[in-house]
Design an enzyme around this catalytic site. Sequence first.
Site, mmCIF file in Angstrom:
data_model
loop_
_atom_site.group_PDB
_atom_site.id
_atom_site.type_symbol
_atom_site.label_atom_id
_atom_site.label_comp_id
_atom_site.label_asym_id
_atom_site.label_seq_id
_atom_site.Cartn_x
_atom_site.Cartn_y
_atom_site.Cartn_z
ATOM 1 C CG ASP A 1 -21.641 10.470 -16.285
ATOM 2 O OD1 ASP A 1 -21.416 9.752 -15.279
ATOM 3 O OD2 ASP A 1 -22.786 10.782 -16.661
ATOM 4 C CB ILE A 2 -17.968 5.993 -15.067
ATOM 5 C CG1 ILE A 2 -16.619 6.715 -14.971
ATOM 6 C CG2 ILE A 2 -17.786 4.501 -15.365
ATOM 7 C CD1 ILE A 2 -15.812 6.767 -16.250
ATOM 8 N N GLY B 1 -24.689 10.642 -14.853
ATOM 9 C CA GLY B 1 -24.681 11.447 -13.639
ATOM 10 C C GLY B 1 -24.064 10.675 -12.484
ATOM 11 C CB SER C 1 -5.296 1.086 -2.592
ATOM 12 O OG SER C 1 -5.660 0.786 -1.305
ATOM 13 C CD GLU D 1 -2.825 1.233 0.236
ATOM 14 O OE1 GLU D 1 -3.591 0.277 0.124
ATOM 15 O OE2 GLU D 1 -2.837 2.214 -0.517
ATOM 16 C CG ASP E 1 -22.606 5.845 -10.911
ATOM 17 O OD1 ASP E 1 -21.659 5.284 -10.346
ATOM 18 O OD2 ASP E 1 -22.496 6.393 -12.037
ATOM 19 C CG ASP F 1 -1.007 4.851 -0.983
ATOM 20 O OD1 ASP F 1 -1.697 4.351 -1.886
ATOM 21 O OD2 ASP F 1 -1.287 4.740 0.225
#
Length: 603
Positions: free
Chosen positions: A560-561, A580, A518, A300, A582, A304
């Site tokens: 927008d997905i 929009g 992550s 992690e 979700d 990052d």
Amino acid sequence: MRLISLFGLPFVAALASAAVPFKDCQHKVKESIHGPPRGWSRHTPAPKHHMLELKIALPQPKFPELEQHLWEVSDPSHPRYGAHLSKEETDALTAPHSETLDIVNEWLASYGLAEESLIRSSANDWVTIRVPVGLAEEMLDTTYHVYKHSKTGESIVRTTSYSLPEILHDHIDLIQPTTMFARFKAFRSTLLWGNQVQPSVLSESGRTITGPAGNQVDASCNSTITVSCLKQLYNAVAYNTSATNGNELGLTGYLGQYANNMDLQQFFQLENPSAYGSNYTFVSVNGGLNNQTYAAAGVEANLDTQFGFGLTWPTPRTFYSTAGEPPFDPDMFSPTDTNEPYSYWLDYVLSQPMLPQTISTSYGDDEQTVPFTYASRVCAGMAVLGARGVSVLFSSGDYGVGDGDPDPATQECYSNDGLNVTKFLPTFPAACPYVTAVGATVNIPETAIYFSGGGFSDYFVRPAYQEVAVSEYLAKLAPGTYEGLYTSYGRGFPDVSAQGMNFSIVYQGETALVGGTSCSSPTFASFVSMLNDARINVGKTPLGFLNPFLYSTGYAGLNDITVGNNPGCGTQASTYATTGWDPISGLGTPNFEKLEALVLSMD
Ligand SMILES: *[C@@H]1O[C@H](CO)[C@@H](O)[C@H](O)[C@H]1NC(C)=O
Ligand SMILES: *[C@@H]1O[C@H](CO)[C@@H](O)[C@H](O)[C@H]1NC(C)=O
Ligand SMILES: *[C@@H]1O[C@H](CO)[C@@H](O)[C@H](O)[C@H]1NC(C)=O
Ligand SMILES: *[C@@H]1O[C@H](CO)[C@@H](O)[C@H](O)[C@H]1NC(C)=O
Ligand SMILES: *[C@@H]1O[C@H](CO)[C@@H](O)[C@H](O)[C@H]1NC(C)=O
Ligand SMILES: *[C@@H]1O[C@H](CO)[C@@H](O)[C@H](O)[C@H]1NC(C)=O
């Protein structure tokens, strides 16, 4: 279920008389939970000499005022947009009442805990004491036990209920560790594939495909994500950040996740050679380490730092490592049982006069494992960061609406309130209304990925900034869909999303692929950091708390997905991506050039 807006929590004025005989005063239960969350079972009584570090939160009577400042300075249409507060101003707005300080001091003193043994936060709103279990049990009229987790084998010292003299109830918000069992895991930090990719080779085919911004991107970006891919996909190839304009990016590490510098340099060589040789500022919070042995490197922390720092180089950067994690060691006298690292991290950052303008965190846990009182206070701390002008981003979780399991027979989404009913499990801190929660997408064209955490808080009501967007989504669900599984008037999350699959990192000297939200949070945060860079360059303020901007005008700079769903808790489709907002991809993924034009057009 307690669903309360943080705005307007009443402060009951103190009626403290001069000398209070606390020890004779009737104790009354301050907080209790039905039982430990799923997975934890009670073991033996806790050894009386085991040291606990107890954090006591004192009420913040002026928090509603602070929240009002936050809304004003974060709303691009408000005249005070960008007028962020100083540390002194937020300290004053989060300070407890002086009567609260007095009465709590008296109570602590009655157990021999004098001022010199107390550790106070910058605003005096948290007091930390170190006491043996035996004394804590007397003060809180409770019995601590060792609890074990069936899957991980972790042991912690906790109780399911604690009490305080009745007179203190209005002067103390919470004391932890008591009833908190959250583990704040790193999100999906598991390696997907080891040593399989050579990113330098990937783009050599020369084949391109059309990316979300309409430009041509390397075809390899459809299956393996590199720093270059993200800049191409999110339309920031031409943007250069400044090393010297004062802009900074912060990333956090918890639970012994260390960022390995050799891995970082190897990653830079592969994915951003100009950054090779550059370093970051390491900040230890509460004794947090950054062990540089290869074997101690954390997936992690590596992910990052490599992507966050690789994308934003040469922006100066900070890695915070906060201590506080199990296991419980009964033979140790030093307190190991903190395990609630966010309040330590917040204590630290809120005591600093200068902060990075953008901070990303990829840790969290099921909201219901975090007591409401603690969730409220940590969430309030995020509001303070926003008021100070910091954009705070969290990954949204990796188990869809709960456990990621579409099979009703084996799903593990149960309420922890004694009723044991099936329900979706929102994530904390992603579900806090004062952070920007980031979900995950995959492939090109971008699709919301099945594991992307999303849903509705059971603790925090829907904030005004997302009322329209979330209502529009809910109106699209067929009547009765998922009824009883979620709180329809709760804060909806995530807010936005970014790629979250097959990120090519370097881990312990070898390339590896990782996936999870992550990946998405440091990615989105990097583009936010670039936007802050652009604003600072022209003398504008940083963006601060992003959501009021994103939901009012910023969405026009997002892709927008509209495809994808996240099954879980025994439901097949669960929430689904649509036009929009979700609760799987939020408002969408970044188009940097569009966002840059938007943020430069604002005051
Ligand atoms: C991730 O990478 C692996 C190994 O190269 C590949 O088999 C898989 O299809 C990729 N996944 C996606 C979603 O592209
Ligand atoms: C960004 O930096 C690169 C390398 O120094 C340079 O070639 C490019 O022109 C710069 N781009 C802009 C927009 O200044
Ligand atoms: C990079 O920074 C870390 C932490 O600040 C420090 O321990 C390390 O020595 C530095 N490495 C180099 C090569 O400067
Ligand atoms: C660093 O990590 C290694 C491997 O886990 C461990 O053996 C070593 O004791 C650690 N060093 C410190 C100073 O904690
Ligand atoms: C809750 O219900 C599930 C499914 O019926 C069961 O497997 C589980 O043991 C129950 N948990 C508790 C704490 O009663
Ligand atoms: C990207 O990969 C997905 C999954 O393999 C595939 O369906 C899609 O067509 C690919 N996109 C392009 C532009 O080739």
